[in-house]
Design an enzyme around this catalytic site. Sequence first.
Site, PDB file in Angstrom:
ATOM      1  N   SER A  83       1.380  -1.548  -0.011  1.00 50.92           N
ATOM      2  CA  SER A  83      -0.046   0.435  -0.126  1.00 50.92           C
ATOM      3  C   SER A  83       0.681   1.685  -0.511  1.00 50.92           C
ATOM      4  O   SER A  83       1.495   1.383  -0.508  1.00 50.92           O
ATOM      5  CB  SER A  83      -1.225   0.207   1.474  1.00 50.92           C
ATOM      6  OG  SER A  83      -0.886   0.756   2.271  1.00 50.92           O
ATOM      7  N   LEU A  84       0.042   2.217  -0.241  1.00 52.40           N
ATOM      8  CA  LEU A  84       1.350   3.465  -0.127  1.00 52.40           C
ATOM      9  C   LEU A  84       1.043   4.320   1.385  1.00 52.40           C
ATOM     10  O   LEU A  84      -0.330   4.559   1.968  1.00 52.40           O
ATOM     11  CB  LEU A  84       0.702   4.581  -0.809  1.00 52.40           C
ATOM     12  CG  LEU A  84       0.543   3.913  -2.544  1.00 52.40           C
ATOM     13  CD1 LEU A  84      -0.198   4.927  -3.391  1.00 52.40           C
ATOM     14  CD2 LEU A  84       2.227   3.300  -2.783  1.00 52.40           C
ATOM     15  N   GLU A 114      -0.231  11.121 -10.776  1.00 53.67           N
ATOM     16  CA  GLU A 114      -1.447  10.345 -11.051  1.00 53.67           C
ATOM     17  C   GLU A 114      -2.645  10.208  -9.772  1.00 53.67           C
ATOM     18  O   GLU A 114      -2.887  10.327  -8.705  1.00 53.67           O
ATOM     19  CB  GLU A 114      -0.572   8.828 -11.054  1.00 53.67           C
ATOM     20  CG  GLU A 114       0.326   8.025 -12.303  1.00 53.67           C
ATOM     21  CD  GLU A 114       0.045   6.350 -12.097  1.00 53.67           C
ATOM     22  OE1 GLU A 114      -0.427   6.185 -11.254  1.00 53.67           O
ATOM     23  OE2 GLU A 114       1.049   6.659 -12.347  1.00 53.67           O
ATOM     24  N   ARG A 137      -6.520  -7.508  -3.911  1.00 52.63           N
ATOM     25  CA  ARG A 137      -5.177  -7.515  -3.164  1.00 52.63           C
ATOM     26  C   ARG A 137      -5.028  -8.294  -1.852  1.00 52.63           C
ATOM     27  O   ARG A 137      -4.618  -8.972  -1.483  1.00 52.63           O
ATOM     28  CB  ARG A 137      -5.418  -5.982  -2.818  1.00 52.63           C
ATOM     29  CG  ARG A 137      -3.947  -5.074  -1.691  1.00 52.63           C
ATOM     30  CD  ARG A 137      -3.969  -4.089  -1.267  1.00 52.63           C
ATOM     31  NE  ARG A 137      -4.450  -4.015   0.250  1.00 52.63           N
ATOM     32  CZ  ARG A 137      -3.325  -3.963   0.307  1.00 52.63           C
ATOM     33  NH1 ARG A 137      -2.074  -4.222  -0.329  1.00 52.63           N
ATOM     34  NH2 ARG A 137      -2.254  -3.836   2.637  1.00 52.63           N
ATOM     35  N   TYR A 251      -2.492   0.429 -13.858  1.00 51.70           N
ATOM     36  CA  TYR A 251      -1.185   2.145 -13.399  1.00 51.70           C
ATOM     37  C   TYR A 251      -0.430   1.545 -13.194  1.00 51.70           C
ATOM     38  O   TYR A 251       0.554   2.266 -12.770  1.00 51.70           O
ATOM     39  CB  TYR A 251      -1.584   3.715 -12.377  1.00 51.70           C
ATOM     40  CG  TYR A 251      -1.693   2.829 -10.976  1.00 51.70           C
ATOM     41  CD1 TYR A 251      -1.710   1.564 -10.077  1.00 51.70           C
ATOM     42  CD2 TYR A 251      -2.861   3.113 -10.355  1.00 51.70           C
ATOM     43  CE1 TYR A 251      -2.169   0.630  -9.517  1.00 51.70           C
ATOM     44  CE2 TYR A 251      -3.876   1.798  -9.497  1.00 51.70           C
ATOM     45  CZ  TYR A 251      -3.032   0.816  -8.936  1.00 51.70           C
ATOM     46  OH  TYR A 251      -3.693   0.497  -7.831  1.00 51.70           O
ATOM     47  N   CYS A 433     -37.236   6.932  24.719  1.00 50.13           N
ATOM     48  CA  CYS A 433     -37.864   6.628  22.860  1.00 50.13           C
ATOM     49  C   CYS A 433     -38.844   6.890  22.294  1.00 50.13           C
ATOM     50  O   CYS A 433     -39.972   7.230  22.687  1.00 50.13           O
ATOM     51  CB  CYS A 433     -37.467   4.785  22.867  1.00 50.13           C
ATOM     52  SG  CYS A 433     -37.739   3.913  21.443  1.00 50.13           S
TER      53      CYS A 433
HETATM   54  S1  IVH Z   1      -0.026   2.649  -6.774  1.00 50.80           S
HETATM   55  C1  IVH Z   1       3.152   0.213  -4.775  1.00 50.80           C
HETATM   56  N1  IVH Z   1      -1.131   4.510  -8.418  1.00 50.80           N
HETATM   57  O1  IVH Z   1      -4.409   3.128  -3.231  1.00 50.80           O
HETATM   58  C2  IVH Z   1       1.735  -0.033  -4.585  1.00 50.80           C
HETATM   59  N2  IVH Z   1      -2.148   2.999  -6.237  1.00 50.80           N
HETATM   60  O2  IVH Z   1      -3.711   3.823  -0.761  1.00 50.80           O
HETATM   61  C3  IVH Z   1       1.334   1.003  -5.380  1.00 50.80           C
HETATM   62  N3  IVH Z   1      -4.254   3.370  -5.934  1.00 50.80           N
HETATM   63  O3  IVH Z   1      -2.774   0.115  -3.548  1.00 50.80           O
HETATM   64  C4  IVH Z   1       0.608   1.340  -5.120  1.00 50.80           C
HETATM   65  N4  IVH Z   1      -5.251   4.900  -7.350  1.00 50.80           N
HETATM   66  O4  IVH Z   1      -5.239   0.253  -4.757  1.00 50.80           O
HETATM   67  C5  IVH Z   1      -1.035   3.502  -6.971  1.00 50.80           C
HETATM   68  N5  IVH Z   1      -2.306   5.596  -9.563  1.00 50.80           N
HETATM   69  C6  IVH Z   1      -2.490   5.191  -8.034  1.00 50.80           C
HETATM   70  C7  IVH Z   1      -3.628   4.916  -7.727  1.00 50.80           C
HETATM   71  C8  IVH Z   1      -3.090   3.685  -6.642  1.00 50.80           C
HETATM   72  C9  IVH Z   1      -5.544   4.302  -7.091  1.00 50.80           C
HETATM   73  C10 IVH Z   1      -4.764   2.563  -4.781  1.00 50.80           C
HETATM   74  C11 IVH Z   1      -4.236   1.212  -4.693  1.00 50.80           C
HETATM   75  C12 IVH Z   1      -2.812   0.755  -3.675  1.00 50.80           C
HETATM   76  C13 IVH Z   1      -3.690   1.953  -2.642  1.00 50.80           C
HETATM   77  C14 IVH Z   1      -2.881   2.624  -2.266  1.00 50.80           C
END
Ligand code: IVH
Length: 700
Positions: A83-84, A114, A137, A251, A433
Amino acid sequence: MTHAEAKNRHAQLVKEIRKHDDAYYVEAAPKISDRDYDRLYHELLELEKEFPGLAAPDSPSQRVGGSPLSAFKSVRHSVPMLSLDNTYSEEQIRDFVKRLEKLLPGEKLDWIVEPKVDGVAISLRYENGVLVTGATRGNGTEGDDVTANLKTIRSVPLSLKFGHRGTEAQRKEKDLSEENPVSLRLGGKIPSPLEVRGEVFMPIAGFEKLNAERKAAGEELYGNPRNTAAGSLKQLDPKIVATRPLDVVIYGIAELGAQIVASQSELLAWLKKLGFKTPEKIWHCHSTEELIAAIHELDQIRKKFPYETDGAVIKLNSFAQRERAGFTAKAPRWAIAYKYAPEQAETKLNSITIQVGRTGALTPVAELEPVFLAGSTIGRATLHNEDYIREKDIRLGDTVTIEKAGEVIPAVVNVVLKKRGGGEKKFNFPKTCPECGSKVAKEIGGDEEEGSVWRCVNPDCPAQIRGRIEHFCSRGAMDIEGGGEVLAAQLVKNNLVRDVADLYSLKLEDVANLERMAEKSARNFLDALAASKSRDLWRLIFGLGILHVGAGVAKSLARHFPTLDDIFAANAEQLAEAEDIGEVIAQSLVNWHGDARNQKLIERLRAAGLNFRSELFQPRAKAGPFAGKTFVLTGTLPTLKREEAAAKIESLGGKVSGSVSQKTDFVVAGEEAGSKLDKAQKLGVKIIDEQEFLKMCGAD
Ligand code: IVH
C-alpha cells in the site's frame, strides 16, 4: 460452412469485436452502433455454438462464462501488493521529496503524479499475452482469484494487442512508426508472464443509474461507488458481476523490471499500447513546486473524472532510482499518496430527529436545508450522540459545516459561529424512546462510543425489530435480496414479523399483499429467504445482531467452533480462546444466549432449516487419531448422515474437505458416489466404506 471457413470467419469476428470493445470501453470513442455491435457478437456466439472448438479462452464470448463458484480460490501474488503511505499537507510532500533526495544524493529526480482512483486494487496476470488470472489484493501477499469476475469487465483486455497474434510485420510497423522505446527494447514481444496492477472502480454515472433502478424497485440503496465495486467483485456469480457497470484503470506492473521499462511515463505509454486503460491524466514534474502545482490542478479537474478520486499519487519516475530507494515493510519509499481534505459545505440546521437503531441506540440526525456536496444533495447528516451536540454547542437554526469523508453518511463537523443570529435554540435530548415511549438508559456497549449512547430498553420496540430484520437481511449478513429498509418496516408494521425467525414462516400472500409489492418481487424475496438457509454460519452469527459481534468477530468464531451449538455451549473463558475475542465480546455472547427468548429464537431458526455448521472451521491440529488427516465424504452412507460423519472426523482431530486432491488421505464413499470417487481412484487415494470408517473411529 466448413470448419476452415468457420475458423476464418471466427478470427475475423474476434478481431472486429476486439477493435470495437477497445474503441468503446478503453478509448470511449465507439465506431459502430450498439445494434451493429450486437449483430457481430451474436454471430460469434452462433458460430461458437456450432463449432465449440473455436471458443478460445480469450474469445470475447468468454467474458461471462462459467457457473457460480462456491468460494474463491486463493492466489499468491508473485510480488506482494503493497500500500502507500499517506500525506495530508504540502509540508509533508516537501518532507517526502527531501527524504528521497537524501536517499539518492546528488541525483536528479523527476516525478509522475497520477489521480488516486478510489476503487479496489487488483492484479492481472497474462501468459503469452492472454489473461490467465485476476486477483484482489487480499492481505497483500495472497488475494482472491476473481478471474471470472474481472473477465466481465470490458476494459480488461482478455488478450493484449500486438501479442502472440500480431505478425512480425504488424508489430514492426506499429512499434517503429510510433517510436515506442519499450517495444523497441523488447523487439515487439510481450514479456510472459506479465502481471499488471490497477484499480477496479464503478463509474459515478453507472453507480447512480444502478441506485436509481434499485430505488424504483424498492430495494436497498448502495452506499458509495467504491464499496459497491468491492461488493460486486466479491460476488460468486459472474453473471451478476456482468450486470454491474465496473471499469478498470491500470497504473503499474508487479516487477519493477527496469529491463522492460525505464520509467513510469514509459510504462504507462506502453500499457496503453497493449490495450489497457491508463490514468485519465498524469503530470510529469521536476521539482517540489511542480508537484504541488500538479496536485492543485488535479484537485480542480478531478470532479470531472468518471471515477471518484480521493487523492493524488506521487511516484518517482525512474525505475532504476526506485530500485535504489527500495521499500519499507508496508510501502515503497519511492511513492506516496496525497489525500485531499474531505469536501465540506455550509447549510442550515432546521431540526433534529432521533433515529432508533437495532441495538436501541438513539442517534440524533440533523435535518438540513438541502445542499449539494461531493456529487449528491445532502438533506440529513449524523450528529453522533447527545455529548457531541453539547460539546460542539450545536443549536437548532445554526449554520453548520457538514463533511463527507469517504463515508457513506455525512456528518455535522461544527457550527459556523459567526453566522449565529441569536434566535437559535438549544436542543433537548429526549428522555424516552421517540419510537415506543419506553425508558432510555446509558449502557456500556454498542458499536458506538461507549457510555455516550442512550438506548431504548424495550426489546420489543418496533424500531429495534425493524433494525434487526434489516440487519439480518443486509448484504454483509445473510444477504437476502429485497429485505431492505422498506420491506422490513412493512413486515413489522403489519405484524407479520416480530423477529428474524418469523421471516422463514412468511407465506407468498403475506408478502404479496403488502402495499406497493408486486407478486414477482414477493416471490423473489421468498426465494432469497429460502436460499439464505444454507448461508455460511458466520453470516448467521453476524446477522443475529449480538452486541459487539461484527462480521470479523463472527468469522473468527466460525473458524474456532464447528457449529453454532458449540459456540453457545461454550462459557466465556472458552469463547475467549478464539482469536480476537476478548472478555467483553465473550460476555456479550453468553448474555445473549442466557436470554430464554434468544434460545427460543435459535431453536426456531434450527427448525426452519438454517445451516448451523461452519465452513470456516479449522480444527487446531488436535492430538486425536485423525490429526493431520483430510477426509472427503461422498455418496449416501448407510447409517451416518454426512453431518454426523463430519462431526466425528473433526472431533478426532481430522479435517473434512469438499474436494478430492493429492492431499486427501481418505475418501469415505457411500451409495451413488460420483465424480469424487472417480477422482480418488485416479489419484490413488484410499477409499473406505462406512463400516471401515467407523472401525477407524474406534466405533461405538
Ligand atoms: S500505486 C506499491 N497508483 O491506492 C503500491 N495506487 O493507498 C503502488 N491506488 O493500494 C500503488 N490509484 O489500490 C497506485 N494511480 C495509483 C493509484 C493507486 C489508486 C490505490 C491502490 C493502492 C492504494 C494505496
